[in-house]
Design an enzyme around this catalytic site. Structure first.
Site, PDB file in Angstrom:
ATOM      1  N   GLU A 455       0.770  -1.151  -0.010  1.00  0.00           N
ATOM      2  CA  GLU A 455       0.019  -0.041  -0.203  1.00  0.00           C
ATOM      3  C   GLU A 455       0.778   1.273   0.021  1.00  0.00           C
ATOM      4  O   GLU A 455       1.644   1.522   0.774  1.00  0.00           O
ATOM      5  CB  GLU A 455      -1.080  -0.082   1.153  1.00  0.00           C
ATOM      6  CG  GLU A 455      -1.811   1.326   1.548  1.00  0.00           C
ATOM      7  CD  GLU A 455      -2.410   1.329   2.814  1.00  0.00           C
ATOM      8  OE1 GLU A 455      -2.600   0.420   3.816  1.00  0.00           O
ATOM      9  OE2 GLU A 455      -3.207   2.445   3.075  1.00  0.00           O
ATOM     10  N   ASP A 528      -1.545  -0.969   5.549  1.00  0.00           N
ATOM     11  CA  ASP A 528      -1.176  -0.767   7.035  1.00  0.00           C
ATOM     12  C   ASP A 528      -2.254  -0.905   7.998  1.00  0.00           C
ATOM     13  O   ASP A 528      -3.372  -1.641   7.412  1.00  0.00           O
ATOM     14  CB  ASP A 528      -1.577   0.929   6.799  1.00  0.00           C
ATOM     15  CG  ASP A 528      -0.128   1.608   6.049  1.00  0.00           C
ATOM     16  OD1 ASP A 528       0.820   1.114   5.790  1.00  0.00           O
ATOM     17  OD2 ASP A 528      -0.621   2.700   5.624  1.00  0.00           O
ATOM     18  N   ASP A 530      -4.507   0.396   9.686  1.00  0.00           N
ATOM     19  CA  ASP A 530      -5.530   1.443   9.920  1.00  0.00           C
ATOM     20  C   ASP A 530      -6.786   1.091   9.255  1.00  0.00           C
ATOM     21  O   ASP A 530      -6.733   0.130   8.457  1.00  0.00           O
ATOM     22  CB  ASP A 530      -4.906   2.869   9.565  1.00  0.00           C
ATOM     23  CG  ASP A 530      -4.478   2.940   8.114  1.00  0.00           C
ATOM     24  OD1 ASP A 530      -4.671   2.118   7.417  1.00  0.00           O
ATOM     25  OD2 ASP A 530      -3.897   4.026   8.047  1.00  0.00           O
ATOM     26  N   ASP A 532      -7.977   2.666   6.235  1.00  0.00           N
ATOM     27  CA  ASP A 532      -7.863   2.588   5.160  1.00  0.00           C
ATOM     28  C   ASP A 532      -7.091   1.281   4.695  1.00  0.00           C
ATOM     29  O   ASP A 532      -7.620   0.792   3.639  1.00  0.00           O
ATOM     30  CB  ASP A 532      -6.853   3.801   4.716  1.00  0.00           C
ATOM     31  CG  ASP A 532      -7.607   5.208   4.306  1.00  0.00           C
ATOM     32  OD1 ASP A 532      -8.712   4.856   4.424  1.00  0.00           O
ATOM     33  OD2 ASP A 532      -6.994   6.080   4.391  1.00  0.00           O
TER      34      ASP A 532
END
Ligand code: 0RA
Length: 690
Positions: A455, A528, A530, A532
């Site tokens: 990513e 990641d 998180d 997103d």
């Protein structure tokens, strides 16, 4: 339970007046746990909970219980409570011991104990619980019944003492507590999300059954008084918890699946018929079309999810195609010249759940992924076909919306075929060279090659520098890929990100997909930690599930699990992949949890250390929390997430991907609060539905 259960059932189904119950000790279970629970890995471990839960659920399905609680306790214990009749504690005629003891300590056929009330043999009543007992270093059964509170304890399936009455009780119900044996299960870690997802699904399958889940694993044991408790939730502890209750059953499940979609018609179709034939206890189907082109059909047999479908699904699809074609012809929505709707045409935009209950259930192969019972096919075909035809007649507006949707699919199919042929056959992919963004590996041997889908460009850059160039290729993904749920093949391939992926894989896509041409035998999704990242991962899993299933089935797809913390003490650098590991490392470094807040620096400012401070400094522990892969330098990225000796990879199973495909990110994420509020509001909605 697969293989053994089938043979046991034969015994119970052929009993006569002088019935002989086959009672066997539990040694075989400890000798060959795989035969009873599939594996001794995470799936088998969680299976223990399902097995105990299933007994309470069966009690609820027979109409005797409506409130089940599953609590994860300290010391890896699990406690399952129901408000059913309670397992009988009196002496059993044949065995001369308490029925409770027999159920807990022998491999028995069930049935006998269940009596007439039990129609569904998914878990013969109380059958699985002895297997769980055998595989537990400690277990305890409690029964509230006939004014008393009874209890018996066990170790590795053997009773510690006789059933004792330990008090009075106004309640009725059964409480089973067990602690998986670490001699059998190497890694006893229950996954909260997995437990919650399973129980949520079960709540949809049995309407008006309340299921609560609580996580007490981090609570000080002294603060929990289990001796006198019934439901743990009555202690009002402040712990993660969730409750599921759906009045609408499968109807609510359709609302849940469609909650971010645009329904094409108002009414959710629903039908249920019981006592269909000798073996088919019930057929239940719910469906609704939405403005989307993919379909989501979920099939269950005896409340077990069948990832690979089976006879019930075949019967459903046959009836759906036939009924919609008949209606469309009769009502002149479809011209003779346009031909018939194909099975695929009527699936576009469909959200459906098919659930059958059978007395004797047969699955294909070792897993329960595919239903094999032939009676289920004709049962679903007739019951659903009849009821769906009536529904179309009685709801002309809904019927019109559904037929128009299929007609759109038919026309789009014909138009898209031309486009697809020109995209795929005439070699839009063949001629393409590898994408510029791909840093390929040197080896051409697929078995040794790994592709990291990373990513973001910054993490992509670090990964390119940190990698082993011989075997590791890097493809950075910028932003979010197109949601393939909604896109057709031809449109999908106009997305550069997806074209890059397809070309990098080497397999092509659609009709011309060829797994033999896969260029990497490990494809590793690295996003990641998180929201997103979770979203991108979900989108990628959806892409793989819908268009590259053989890559998942071949075991080629992985998700990287980067560390959450870097912990440094002097020259000693460690990485922690979860909170527990962080605590372990801190303990090794001599930092107690209390000290941590005061003594630990978040920043590395060691440059400004004076000579006098040095000995003091050497003791300092520095913790860095990683929020994304982009925060790591090439060496850190290699060390923690790419080096085959250190990295942690999670292999993606078809079930994981199917879940990503169905469940949206609120439910995938780790944000318990958001999930909880979503579930609660959704549960309320479901109740209002009725
Ligand atoms: C045997 C007979 C009866 C109930 C049960 C077993 C039973 C087992 C479990 C396991 C978990 N929860 C359960 N609840 C009930 C019938 C007893 C009667 O006829 O009263």
């Amino acid at each position: 339970m697969t293989a053994k259960k089938t043979t046991k059932k034969k015994v119970s189904s052929s009993y006569g007046a002088d019935s002989i119950t086959v009672l066997e000790g539990l040694e075989p279970v400890r000798k060959r746990p795989g035969m009873y629970i599939g594996t001794t890995g995470p799936d088998g471990l969680h299976h223990l909970i399902w097995e105990v839960f299933d007994n309470s659920r069966d009690e609820a399905m027979s109409g005797f219980a409506d409130d089940i609680e599953v609590a994860l306790l300290p010391r890896n214990r699990v406690r399952v409570v129901d408000n059913g009749r309670g397992i009988p504690v009196g002496k059993h005629k044949m065995t001369k011991v308490s029925a409770l003891e027999t159920i807990m300590t022998t491999l028995h056929a069930g049935g006998k104990f269940g009596g007439e009330g039990y129609k569904v043999s998914g878990g013969l009543h109380g059958v699985g619980v002895s297997v769980v007992n055998a595989l537990s270093s400690y277990a305890r059964a409690e029964v509230h019944r006939e004014g008393g509170h009874y209890s018996q304890e066990y170790a590795r399936g053997k009773k510690k003492a006789a059933v004792k009455k330990i008090g009075a009780s106004k309640r009725t119900g059964t409480i089973i507590t067990f602690e998986p044996d670490t001699d059998i299960f190497k890694d006893v870690v229950f996954e909260w999300n997995k437990v919650v997802a399973h129980l949520r699904q079960q709540a949809y399958l049995v309407k008006k059954m309340r299921i609560s889940v609580l996580d007490l694993r981090d609570v000080d044991e002294k603060k929990i008084d289990l001796e006198s408790a019934f439901y743990v939730r009555e202690m009002n502890l402040n712990v993660p918890s969730m409750t599921f209750y759906f009045e609408g059953g499968l109807r609510s499940l359709i609302t849940f699946y469609n909650h971010h979609q645009k329904p094409l018609h108002k009414n959710i179709f629903y039908c249920e018929r019981t006592d269909v034939d000798d073996n088919v206890v019930s057929v239940e189907v719910a469906l609704q079309y939405v403005d989307d082109i993919s379909s989501r059909i979920t099939a269950f047999a005896n409340n077990t999810y069948n990832a690979e479908g089976g006879t019930h699904l075949t019967g459903f699809k046959t009836a759906l195609t036939r009924t919609i074609n008949n209606y469309a012809r009769k009502s002149k929505f479809l011209k003779e010249s346009e031909g018939n709707f194909t099975g695929d045409d009527v699936l576009e935009g469909l959200t459906a759940v098919v659930s059958v209950k059978l007395r004797e259930v047969q699955f294909e192969g070792q897993t329960k992924a595919k239903l094999g019972s032939v009676e289920a096919q004709s049962a679903v075909q007739t019951v659903f076909g009849d009821m769906f035809a009536s529904y179309l007649e009685e709801h002309p507006d809904d019927a019109k919306a559904i037929v128009n949707k299929s007609a759109l699919a038919l026309r789009a199919r014909k138009a898209a075929k031309a486009a697809k042929d020109s995209v795929l056959r005439k070699g839009a992919l063949d001629g393409l060279t590898l994408p510029g963004k791909l840093a390929d590996c040197q080896t051409k041997k697929a078995e040794q090659s790994e592709l990291f889908i990373v990513e973001g460009d910054s993490a992509g850059g670090s990964a390119k520098m940190g990698r082993d160039r011989v075997t590791q290729a890097i493809l950075p993904l910028r932003g979010k890929i197109l949601n393939v749920e909604r896109a057709r093949l031809d449109r999908m391939l106009s997305s550069d990100a997806i074209k890059d992926l397809v070309v990098a894989f080497g397999t092509a896509i659609g009709d011309v997909f060829n797994i033999e041409k896969l260029r990497y035998h490990k494809i590793i999704i690295a996003t990641d930690a998180d929201v997103d990242g979770a979203h991108i991962r979900t989108l990628l899993l959806t892409l793989f599930f819908r268009h590259f299933l053989p890559i998942i089935e071949g075991g080629y797809l992985y998700v990287a699990q980067p560390p959450l913390y870097k912990i440094v003490k002097g020259k000693d650098i460690r990485y922690a992949y979860d909170e527990k590991e962080k605590q372990t490392i801190l303990k090794e470094f001599g930092v107690s949890e209390l000290e941590e807040e005061e003594d630990v620096d978040d920043e590395d400012d060691s440059d400004s250390v004076t000579e006098a401070e040095k000995p003091q400094r050497a003791k300092k522990v520095i913790i860095q929390r990683y929020k994304g892969l982009g925060e790591m330098n090439p060496e850190e990225l290699w060390e923690t997430s790419m080096n085959p000796h250190n990295r942690v990879l999670k292999q993606v199973t078809v079930e994981d991907a199917a879940e990503a495909h169905q469940v949206f990110d609120t439910l995938m994420g780790t944000d318990v609060v958001a999930r909880k509020s979503f579930i609660q509001s959704n549960a309320k909605l479901a109740q209002l539905d009725i």
